[in-house]
Every structure is written in structure tokens, then in C-alpha cells.
Design a protein around this motif. Structure first.
Motif, mmCIF file in Angstrom:
data_model
loop_
_atom_site.group_PDB
_atom_site.id
_atom_site.type_symbol
_atom_site.label_atom_id
_atom_site.label_comp_id
_atom_site.label_asym_id
_atom_site.label_seq_id
_atom_site.Cartn_x
_atom_site.Cartn_y
_atom_site.Cartn_z
ATOM 1 N N ARG A 1 -5.907 -7.757 7.579
ATOM 2 C CA ARG A 1 -5.450 -6.384 7.294
ATOM 3 C C ARG A 1 -4.364 -6.436 6.224
ATOM 4 O O ARG A 1 -3.411 -7.202 6.314
ATOM 5 N N ALA A 2 -4.507 -5.609 5.210
ATOM 6 C CA ALA A 2 -3.519 -5.563 4.133
ATOM 7 C C ALA A 2 -2.220 -4.918 4.624
ATOM 8 O O ALA A 2 -2.228 -4.068 5.522
ATOM 9 N N PRO A 3 -1.084 -5.293 4.032
ATOM 10 C CA PRO A 3 0.191 -4.679 4.420
ATOM 11 C C PRO A 3 0.177 -3.177 4.193
ATOM 12 O O PRO A 3 -0.418 -2.681 3.228
ATOM 13 N N GLN A 4 0.807 -2.461 5.117
ATOM 14 C CA GLN A 4 0.934 -1.001 5.071
ATOM 15 C C GLN A 4 -0.389 -0.270 5.290
ATOM 16 O O GLN A 4 -0.472 0.942 5.078
ATOM 17 N N HIS A 5 -1.415 -0.966 5.727
ATOM 18 C CA HIS A 5 -2.726 -0.356 5.943
ATOM 19 C C HIS A 5 -3.110 -0.432 7.417
ATOM 20 O O HIS A 5 -2.599 -1.263 8.165
ATOM 21 N N GLY A 6 -4.018 0.450 7.815
ATOM 22 C CA GLY A 6 -4.541 0.423 9.177
ATOM 23 C C GLY A 6 -3.539 0.832 10.240
ATOM 24 O O GLY A 6 -3.665 0.432 11.395
ATOM 25 N N THR A 7 -2.568 1.656 9.877
ATOM 26 C CA THR A 7 -1.526 2.058 10.824
ATOM 27 C C THR A 7 -1.720 3.515 11.257
ATOM 28 O O THR A 7 -2.458 4.280 10.635
ATOM 29 N N VAL A 8 -1.019 3.880 12.310
ATOM 30 C CA VAL A 8 -1.096 5.267 12.786
ATOM 31 C C VAL A 8 -0.446 6.221 11.792
ATOM 32 O O VAL A 8 -0.765 7.418 11.777
ATOM 33 N N ASP A 9 0.466 5.703 10.980
ATOM 34 C CA ASP A 9 1.047 6.486 9.890
ATOM 35 C C ASP A 9 0.083 6.417 8.715
ATOM 36 O O ASP A 9 0.011 5.421 8.002
ATOM 37 N N ARG A 10 -0.671 7.467 8.516
ATOM 38 C CA ARG A 10 -1.713 7.480 7.501
ATOM 39 C C ARG A 10 -1.150 7.508 6.082
ATOM 40 O O ARG A 10 -1.913 7.416 5.112
ATOM 41 N N ARG A 11 0.149 7.616 5.955
ATOM 42 C CA ARG A 11 0.767 7.607 4.629
ATOM 43 C C ARG A 11 1.516 6.312 4.354
ATOM 44 O O ARG A 11 2.128 6.157 3.290
ATOM 45 N N ALA A 12 1.453 5.367 5.275
ATOM 46 C CA ALA A 12 2.192 4.122 5.104
ATOM 47 C C ALA A 12 1.758 3.365 3.853
ATOM 48 O O ALA A 12 2.582 2.710 3.194
ATOM 49 N N HIS A 13 0.479 3.449 3.519
ATOM 50 C CA HIS A 13 -0.009 2.704 2.354
ATOM 51 C C HIS A 13 0.628 3.172 1.052
ATOM 52 O O HIS A 13 0.557 2.474 0.038
ATOM 53 N N HIS A 14 1.274 4.326 1.057
ATOM 54 C CA HIS A 14 1.972 4.789 -0.144
ATOM 55 C C HIS A 14 3.086 3.814 -0.522
ATOM 56 O O HIS A 14 3.480 3.761 -1.691
ATOM 57 N N ARG A 15 3.595 3.058 0.445
ATOM 58 C CA ARG A 15 4.757 2.196 0.205
ATOM 59 C C ARG A 15 4.381 0.782 -0.216
ATOM 60 O O ARG A 15 5.267 -0.049 -0.438
ATOM 61 N N VAL A 16 3.103 0.465 -0.303
ATOM 62 C CA VAL A 16 2.706 -0.908 -0.580
ATOM 63 C C VAL A 16 3.184 -1.341 -1.964
ATOM 64 O O VAL A 16 3.257 -0.542 -2.896
ATOM 65 N N GLU A 17 3.530 -2.629 -2.080
ATOM 66 C CA GLU A 17 4.042 -3.194 -3.331
ATOM 67 C C GLU A 17 3.142 -4.332 -3.798
ATOM 68 O O GLU A 17 2.515 -5.033 -2.990
#
Length: 328
Positions: free
Chosen positions: A112-128
Motif C-alpha cells: 500500500r502506498a503512503p497516504q493511500h487506502g485510509t478512511v480519510d479519503r483526502r489523505a492522499h493529497h499530502r503524499v510527497e
């Protein structure tokens, strides 16, 4: 006017940035120069994968269906594969194809990629970009210990990471399959001249993030574009044995020309043929070329075809409709 261009023009008006300065701004980052991970043995690699899965199971922020997946035959096999999912998605994107590889004798690792697959559907916005390349290297370290001959499959942003891994010195990526690779946005969304300003303004977070109607964060997608811009030019010769691309003519997300040109240069550097499979438009498959559930039994056939592409089978032998060979 395409949505992304409208956002870019608005951003330029907001910051008043000199256009020339945007094009001169370097996009490389030290954080992308990740050293190859130390080789693992099979037992250590499987324990590492199990630990990752256990941590995700204990983490209430990770959706159960989105945890990393290890499909193991219980010992090191002749072949293993690393599967890297796309932006905004998670390991379940490979459900079906992972099993197809496993049934063909592969050990399979789908992290699983960082900031992905979480209950926070906007978490992937923070990926670097730096954490994405670290994730790819760590995923490769596990996969490389699972089999004697190892390769990578990536889709969309994951395909950018797969191509990047195949060019990291010290990695021995033997097979490379890129599905809908996101080396650049579809020109109808953002022409080539707009890509670098997007990377500088949104990738460096000079401007406040914007989210497109597809739910794509500009700050996040430009991290993948940053990684694509760091691919060596000319590409390195690394011992790659097969390279293939699958694209859909209905894809409105990626630059279809770059999707073929970038891996073609990598294949040329390794003196091998690039196989390009264009899905028939009649299938109705758009950007997500793994979204085959609606095809029923035909979806199973296409998964088998993807495995054949990965393994470098000739179009005539595998029956791949719309497959061409570049470099023969």
C-alpha cells in the motif's frame, strides 16, 4: 478551457510569478535519490511483509480492504512480481491480476502506498515524492527476495514508480509492465508547456492545493510528475529483459504519446523490444486499465493477456489484440 489549465492561469495571476522563472526552476529533489535497499533473504522478506500487514491491520485508519497483500507459495519461487497501484487507489486495485500471477507460479507482493487506502479519503493529497520513492524501494526489497527472476507492474502513478525502479542502479528488474503510465497529463487537460509550472507551483506547494473534478489533488499528482522528470536521460542499461505498455484510447488522464515514448527509450537502452497493447475502444475501459470487472469472462482473458505481456510473449503467440512491437 480545460480545468487544470484554468487552475494554472488562476494560480499565476494569484502569485504574479514571472513565467521565465517558473521554467528555469529546477524540479529535481535530493529526496528522490534513494539508495537501493539492502538485499533480504526469503524468510526476512516475508517477515517484513507480514509485519507491514499486521501494522495495517492494527491501524484503524487503514481500510481493511486496502491493506498490503502478500501472495506466497511458502518458499522462494523461480519468479516473483511487485505490483504498484495507482494514485487515489490501493492494493485491492490488483484483485484479479495478483491472483492471475500467483496461479501462474509467482510470489506476489502488493504494498500500500503512503497516504493511500485510509478512511480519510483526502489523505492522499499530502503524499510527497520522497516518500513515494522510498515506498517503491522498500517494496522492491521485499519482492526481490521472493523469487529468482523479479519484475514490476505499475498502473498510472504506480507505473511511474515502476519505471523509476527499473532505472535505479543496483536493482535487477527483469520485467516491466506499465498500465496507463502517468508520465504526463493528457494534453487536453494540460499541454506540455504547462507541466513544469504545475510542478513548481503545486508540487512545491507554492500555491494552495486545488482538487479537480476527478478528485485529484494537484499537489499530489505533481509529485508523480516530479518523479517522472527525474528519470535518467538517456536511460540506463540495467539488464531489463522485457518491457510492455498497455493503454486505452479512451484514457483522458494520461499523455498517451509519453506513455509509449518513455518506456520505448528504456527498452531501446536495454536493446529489447517494447510491446504496446492498445485496448479496443469497444471495451469501454478508460484510464483504469485494471477495471475489468464489467467485462465478465473477457476480463479474465485480459488479465491473462497482461501476464503474457509482462513475460514478453509475442503478439502472435499470446493473441493480444492491438499489440505492436517497437524496436524489432
Amino acid at each position: 478551457m480545460p480545468e487544470i489549465i484554468a487552475l494554472l492561469i488562476g494560480g499565476l495571476a494569484l502569485v504574479g510569478a514571472p513565467i521565465t522563472g517558473l521554467y528555469l526552476w529546477p524540479v529535481g529533489r535530493r529526496g528522490l535519490r534513494v539508495a537501493p535497499a539492502r538485499p533480504l533473504d526469503f524468510d526476512t522478506a516475508t517477515r517484513a511483509a507480514a509485519a507491514i500487514i499486521a501494522a495495517e491491520t492494527a491501524d484503524p485508519e487503514v481500510r481493511p480492504e486496502s491493506r498490503s497483500r502478500l501472495l506466497s507459495h511458502g518458499s522462494r519461487t523461480g519468479r516473483a512480481v511487485l505490483l504498484l497501484h495507482g494514485y487515489t487507489l490501493a492494493p485491492e486495485q490488483y484483485e484479479g491480476l495478483a491472483e492471475e500471477f500467483f496461479d501462474s507460479g509467482y510470489n506476489v507482493w502488493v504494498p500500500r502506498a503512503p497516504q493511500h487506502g485510509t478512511v480519510d479519503r483526502r489523505a492522499h493529497h499530502r503524499v510527497e515524492a520522497g516518500e513515494l520513492t522510498t515506498y517503491a524501494v522498500q517494496g522492491w526489497a521485499v519482492a526481490a527476495a521472493l523469487g529468482d527472476e523479479v519484475g514490476v507492474v505499475g498502473i498510472s502513478g504506480g507505473a511511474v514508480l515502476a519505471a523509476w525502479l527499473a532505472q535505479v542502479p543496483g536493482n535487477v528488474v527483469r520485467h516491466l509492465l506499465l498500465l496507463s503510465p502517468f508520465f504526463g497529463p493528457n494534453p487536453r487537460q494540460a499541454p506540455a508547456y504547462a507541466v513544469k509550472p504545475l510542478i513548481v507551483l503545486y508540487g512545491r506547494r507554492v500555491l494552495r492545493d486545488r482538487v479537480t473534478s476527478r478528485g485529484y489533488s494537484l499537489a499530489a499528482v505533481t509529485q508523480y510528475l516530479t518523479i517522472a522528470r527525474t528519470l535518467p536521460n538517456p536511460p540506463r542499461r540495467t539488464g531489463l529483459r522485457t518491457a510492455a505498455v498497455a493503454i486505452s484510447p479512451l484514457d483522458g488522464v494520461v499523455d498517451l504519446r509519453a506513455a509509449v515514448d518513455v518506456p520505448r527509450r528504456i527498452a531501446d537502452a536495454n536493446a529489447i523490444t517494447l510491446r504496446v497493447c492498445t485496448l479496443p475502444a469497444a471495451l469501454g475501459v478508460e484510464h483504469n486499465t485494471l477495471n475489468l470487472a464489467a467485462l465478465g469472462a473477457d476480463g479474465d482473458e485480459w488479465r491473462r493477456r497482461y501476464v503474457a505481456l509482462y513475460e514478453g510473449e509475442n503478439a502472435s503467440a499470446s493473441g493480444l489484440a492491438g499489440t505492436t512491437s517497437v524496436g524489432e
